[in-house]
Design an enzyme around this catalytic site. Structure first.
Site, PDB file in Angstrom:
ATOM      1  N   GLU A 105       0.857  -9.985 -17.343  1.00 43.63           N
ATOM      2  CA  GLU A 105       0.645  -8.970 -16.298  1.00 43.63           C
ATOM      3  C   GLU A 105      -0.249  -7.833 -16.757  1.00 43.63           C
ATOM      4  O   GLU A 105      -1.107  -7.383 -16.016  1.00 43.63           O
ATOM      5  CB  GLU A 105       1.987  -8.308 -15.949  1.00 43.63           C
TER       6      GLU A 105
ATOM      7  N   CYS B  47       0.838  -1.190   0.000  1.00 44.94           N
ATOM      8  CA  CYS B  47       0.000   0.000   0.000  1.00 44.94           C
ATOM      9  C   CYS B  47       0.875   1.244   0.000  1.00 44.94           C
ATOM     10  O   CYS B  47       2.075   1.165   0.215  1.00 44.94           O
ATOM     11  CB  CYS B  47      -0.883   0.012   1.233  1.00 44.94           C
TER      12      CYS B  47
ATOM     13  N   ASN C 190       0.659  -0.289   6.343  1.00 43.91           N
ATOM     14  CA  ASN C 190       1.155  -1.118   5.243  1.00 43.91           C
ATOM     15  C   ASN C 190       1.845  -2.311   5.889  1.00 43.91           C
ATOM     16  O   ASN C 190       2.669  -2.120   6.770  1.00 43.91           O
ATOM     17  CB  ASN C 190       2.150  -0.285   4.418  1.00 43.91           C
ATOM     18  N   GLY C 191       1.497  -3.517   5.459  1.00 46.19           N
ATOM     19  CA  GLY C 191       2.106  -4.711   6.052  1.00 46.19           C
ATOM     20  C   GLY C 191       1.022  -5.695   6.453  1.00 46.19           C
ATOM     21  O   GLY C 191      -0.142  -5.548   6.044  1.00 46.19           O
TER      22      GLY C 191
ATOM     23  N   GLU D 111      10.279 -13.988 -19.053  1.00 41.09           N
ATOM     24  CA  GLU D 111       9.965 -12.590 -18.734  1.00 41.09           C
ATOM     25  C   GLU D 111       9.012 -11.985 -19.772  1.00 41.09           C
ATOM     26  O   GLU D 111       8.110 -11.226 -19.426  1.00 41.09           O
ATOM     27  CB  GLU D 111      11.283 -11.789 -18.629  1.00 41.09           C
TER      28      GLU D 111
ATOM     29  N   LYS E 103       3.103  -2.477  -7.194  1.00 47.16           N
ATOM     30  CA  LYS E 103       4.497  -2.320  -7.584  1.00 47.16           C
ATOM     31  C   LYS E 103       5.463  -3.053  -6.656  1.00 47.16           C
ATOM     32  O   LYS E 103       6.297  -3.821  -7.110  1.00 47.16           O
ATOM     33  CB  LYS E 103       4.828  -0.827  -7.641  1.00 47.16           C
TER      34      LYS E 103
ATOM     35  N   HIS F 105       8.466 -31.886 -25.236  1.00 52.36           N
ATOM     36  CA  HIS F 105       8.175 -32.768 -24.092  1.00 52.36           C
ATOM     37  C   HIS F 105       6.760 -32.536 -23.560  1.00 52.36           C
ATOM     38  O   HIS F 105       6.441 -32.931 -22.446  1.00 52.36           O
ATOM     39  CB  HIS F 105       9.208 -32.557 -22.987  1.00 52.36           C
TER      40      HIS F 105
ATOM     41  N   LYS G 114       5.429 -10.425 -18.786  1.00 50.90           N
ATOM     42  CA  LYS G 114       5.042  -9.044 -19.098  1.00 50.90           C
ATOM     43  C   LYS G 114       3.700  -9.011 -19.801  1.00 50.90           C
ATOM     44  O   LYS G 114       2.839  -8.203 -19.492  1.00 50.90           O
ATOM     45  CB  LYS G 114       6.135  -8.431 -19.984  1.00 50.90           C
TER      46      LYS G 114
ATOM     47  N   TRP H 191      -3.849  -1.885  -1.309  1.00 47.16           N
ATOM     48  CA  TRP H 191      -3.841  -3.127  -2.080  1.00 47.16           C
ATOM     49  C   TRP H 191      -4.319  -4.190  -1.114  1.00 47.16           C
ATOM     50  O   TRP H 191      -3.616  -4.517  -0.149  1.00 47.16           O
ATOM     51  CB  TRP H 191      -2.427  -3.425  -2.591  1.00 47.16           C
TER      52      TRP H 191
ATOM     53  N   ARG I 273       1.470   1.593  -6.025  1.00 50.77           N
ATOM     54  CA  ARG I 273       1.717   0.572  -5.003  1.00 50.77           C
ATOM     55  C   ARG I 273       0.435  -0.135  -4.561  1.00 50.77           C
ATOM     56  O   ARG I 273       0.490  -1.144  -3.856  1.00 50.77           O
ATOM     57  CB  ARG I 273       2.372   1.213  -3.788  1.00 50.77           C
TER      58      ARG I 273
HETATM   59  C1  AGP Z   1       7.439  -7.063 -12.635  1.00 49.13           C
HETATM   60  O1  AGP Z   1       6.821  -6.711 -13.820  1.00 49.13           O
HETATM   61  C2  AGP Z   1       6.572  -7.517 -11.580  1.00 49.13           C
HETATM   62  N1  AGP Z   1       5.528  -6.599 -11.312  1.00 49.13           N
HETATM   63  C3  AGP Z   1       7.159  -8.255 -10.391  1.00 49.13           C
HETATM   64  O2  AGP Z   1       7.404  -9.549 -10.850  1.00 49.13           O
HETATM   65  C4  AGP Z   1       8.427  -7.714  -9.696  1.00 49.13           C
HETATM   66  O3  AGP Z   1       9.521  -7.798 -10.550  1.00 49.13           O
HETATM   67  C5  AGP Z   1       8.676  -8.513  -8.413  1.00 49.13           C
HETATM   68  O4  AGP Z   1       7.605  -8.334  -7.543  1.00 49.13           O
HETATM   69  C6  AGP Z   1       9.982  -8.153  -7.719  1.00 49.13           C
HETATM   70  O5  AGP Z   1      10.029  -6.814  -7.362  1.00 49.13           O
HETATM   71  P1  AGP Z   1      11.367  -6.124  -6.886  1.00 49.13           P
HETATM   72  O6  AGP Z   1      12.313  -6.114  -8.058  1.00 49.13           O
HETATM   73  O7  AGP Z   1      10.970  -4.764  -6.441  1.00 49.13           O
HETATM   74  O8  AGP Z   1      11.929  -6.968  -5.776  1.00 49.13           O
END
Ligand code: AGP
Length: 609
Positions: free
Chosen positions: A489, A2, A107-108, A482, A604, A505, A486, A81, A30
């Site tokens: 996501e 958050c 937050n937490g 990756e 984020k 396989h 992307k 969040w 966030r």
């Molecule tokens: C990336 O597109 C993601 N949103 C996510 O996988 C991110 O890379 C991951 O949560 C790690 O974050 P960090 O690099 O801040 O540790």
């Protein structure tokens, strides 16, 4: 996950709420399920609290300029969040006690909230949300005897879990109390004003002088002064305000993709000594002897950063000659890890605040192994907690989907490879070769970005497909993973990454004319094998988009579409190959009308387990 903001000032500023909401918007990446604020209205002698489900804009609409002439001071704000409890106004922060005297944002995660809630309910406290957070405010209420920080101190001693907390009270209205354990919190020292926030992005419009709170610290902030349990020196935020704005681009993600050549430049700036074939990496020099002895490496990270470590593993094994393995933070922290004393553990994170990565770091520190941090955010927990490390200097990354930070992580891992390799068998010639190729990379990345309009056109052809494979081998296998991450996501399409060799396989069973593949097939040591994989897909009528090296005409004969990248060293190819995949995902998401910068269900920084 958050975003938290607190504000307290000596100034008689009627625009405080606007200022607070602006600061909160900088943290919206966030968490953006719901938002809320609470402030002390000095004239009415009451705390005003408003919440709204959805984006901060919904909260603004609800407020409808109602408080423009009110001196909202102190003020606390939150963008959520959701973890415990659905996305409702009741579950949105700030939370308050039974008498509506105390308000807080959090937050937490409070891990022992169920037992605390039971106890508080028995004592007659009334709860109005399903959150874990609400127990904290009732605990403070229980201990409150006129002094807010005293009550907070007592309440904190009962909590298990993580928190960044900002609290205010009607009964002690001239202060904000903030507390941190496992969730980031910093205090911005402005002119006659203080801001407290979970992220530097919220404060840089006002000040660059900040104090990062450490775990276990409580800050007491009044309009005139602040005190923290221990004496601390302010630090400078290195980011510029403009860097946290969109700068004319429709989305942060596109801006950040366009900044990728700059991310490479920032990572290598001042670190390359080409004539000697060596790299200088800040605090690592203070541990050269210990680093020289390391005979095994473990790389720990999550998500995109985790894929960067997979590429890093190949680099380190091939060029530094050190056996390396990779684990995600979420797994490493749970399993028994056998670390001999000459094993160093490398942590990679954009935010430096990812809970699983930090928990793994804590475990490793207990065992006494050397910890190395590669982080983007200066002053973050990871940067402060690792024994040695260096920054990627990619600049603020605001879009939830990581792009330029990934490029910075890959470049940094290449730097670390040369650094450790040259302490071992890597020859001067190879050291110089990698450095000279690294220097060329920013311009090569720019060449790829010039093809943006063509990549957008190619993406349009694939917008009606629902499923995608991404395939690659060796250095570009993690890039396939990756690329798929992307796309899923931000466009919510089903995409999976798989090693080219694994296709037959099992995964190939899914291939038909409705299941396209994005194939990473640069002219490298596994080119022929990838070429065969593409032929196998074509034999089953699967459409294929190929990322190939400039000058490869042969590939056009089998590919439906080709995106070319310039030639570089094989180990550096991932840094270029990912760029078209970032653009592919970006345009796909915009074509499908998705909210690119704030994709659903994501945040984020994943600061909870
Ligand atoms: C990336 O597109 C993601 N949103 C996510 O996988 C991110 O890379 C991951 O949560 C790690 O974050 P960090 O690099 O801040 O540790």
């Amino acid at each position: 996950m958050c975003g938290i903001v607190g504000y307290i000032s000596k100034k008689e500023n009627p625009n405080t709420l606007k200022l607070g909401l602006e600061a909160l918007k900088r943290l919206e990446y966030r968490g953006y399920d719901s938002a809320g604020f609470a402030f002390w209205d000095r004239n009415k002698k009451e705390i005003v609290c408003q919440k709204a489900v959805g984006r901060i804009i919904n909260l603004e609409k609800k407020v409808n300029n109602n408080y423009t002439s009110v001196f909202a001071n102190p003020l606390i704000l939150h963008t959520r969040w959701a973890t415990h409890g659905g996305v409702t106004e009741d579950n949105a922060h700030p939370h308050f006690d039974c008498q509506k005297n105390i308000y807080l944002v959090h937050n937490g995660i409070i891990e022992n909230y169920t037992e605390l809630k039971k106890e508080l309910l028995k004592e007659g406290h009334q709860f109005s949300s399903d959150t874990d957070t609400e127990v904290v405010v009732h605990l403070i209420e229980k201990f409150f005897q006129g002094n807010l920080e005293e009550a907070v101190r007592k309440a904190l001693s009962r909590l298990k879990g993580t928190y960044g907390l900002v609290i205010m009270s009607k009964k002690d209205p001239n202060k904000i109390v903030a507390a941190k354990l496992g969730s980031p919190l910093l205090l911005g020292l402005g002119e006659d004003e203080f801001l407290i926030a979970s992220d530097p992005a919220a404060v840089i419009a006002h000040t660059k002088k900040v104090i990062y709170l450490d775990d276990g610290e409580i800050a007491i902030i009044t309009p005139d002064n602040f005190s923290i349990l221990k004496e601390k020196q302010p630090e400078e935020i290195e980011w510029e305000l403009e860097e946290t704005q969109r700068g004319g681009y429709p989305h942060f993600m596109l801006k950040e993709i366009m900044e990728e050549p700059g991310a490479i430049e920032n990572a290598i700036r001042g670190r390359l000594v080409e004539e000697e074939g060596v790299v200088k990496l800040g605090s690592l020099d203070s541990m050269t002897e210990r680093l020289r002895k390391m005979n095994r490496l473990v790389l720990v990270a999550c998500g995109t950063a985790g894929y960067a470590t997979q590429v890093g593993r190949y680099m380190l094994e091939e060029y530094a000659g050190i056996p390396a393995e990779v684990d995600s933070g979420s797994e490493f922290r749970c399993r028994k890890s056998i670390l001999s004393k000459d094993t160093a553990v490398i942590f990679v994170s954009q935010s430096g605040e990812t809970a699983d990565t930090l928990a793994s770091l804590k475990e490793v520190k207990k065992k006494g192994n050397l910890t190395i941090g590669i982080t983007n955010v200066v002053g973050s927990t990871q940067a402060r907690e690792t024994d040695v490390g260096f920054y990627t200097y990619s600049g603020p990354e605001i879009a939830v989907a990581s792009t330029k930070a990934f490029i910075g992580q890959l470049t940094s891992l290449a730097l670390l490879t040369v650094y450790l390799g040259r302490q071992r068998e890597m020859s001067l010639i190879i050291g110089k070769r990698i450095i000279s190729e690294l220097k060329k990379l920013p311009d090569l990345a720019r060449e790829i970005l010039k093809q943006t309009p063509q990549i957008k056109e190619i993406t349009k052809k694939y917008k009606d497909f629902q499923n995608f494979w991404f395939i690659g081998r060796k250095y570009n296998y993690p890039i396939a993973l990756e690329g798929a991450l992307k796309l899923k996501e931000i466009s919510y399409l089903h995409a999976e990454g798989v090693g080219g060799g694994e296709l037959k396989h099992g995964p190939i069973a899914l291939i038909d004319e409705n299941f396209p593949t994005v194939a990473l097939c640069p002219s490298d040591s596994v080119y022929e094998k990838m070429f065969s994989n593409i032929q196998e897909i074509k034999a089953r009528k699967g459409p294929v988009v190929v990322i190939a090296t400039q000058g490869n005409e042969e590939i056009k004969k089998i590919a439906d579409d080709v995106i070319y990248i310039p030639k570089t060293l094989e180990m550096l190819t991932p840094i270029l190959a990912i760029i078209p995949l970032h653009l592919f995902a970006y345009y796909m998401a915009t074509l499908l009308g998705c909210d690119v910068d704030k994709p659903r269900n994501l945040a984020k920084s994943v600061t909870v387990e």
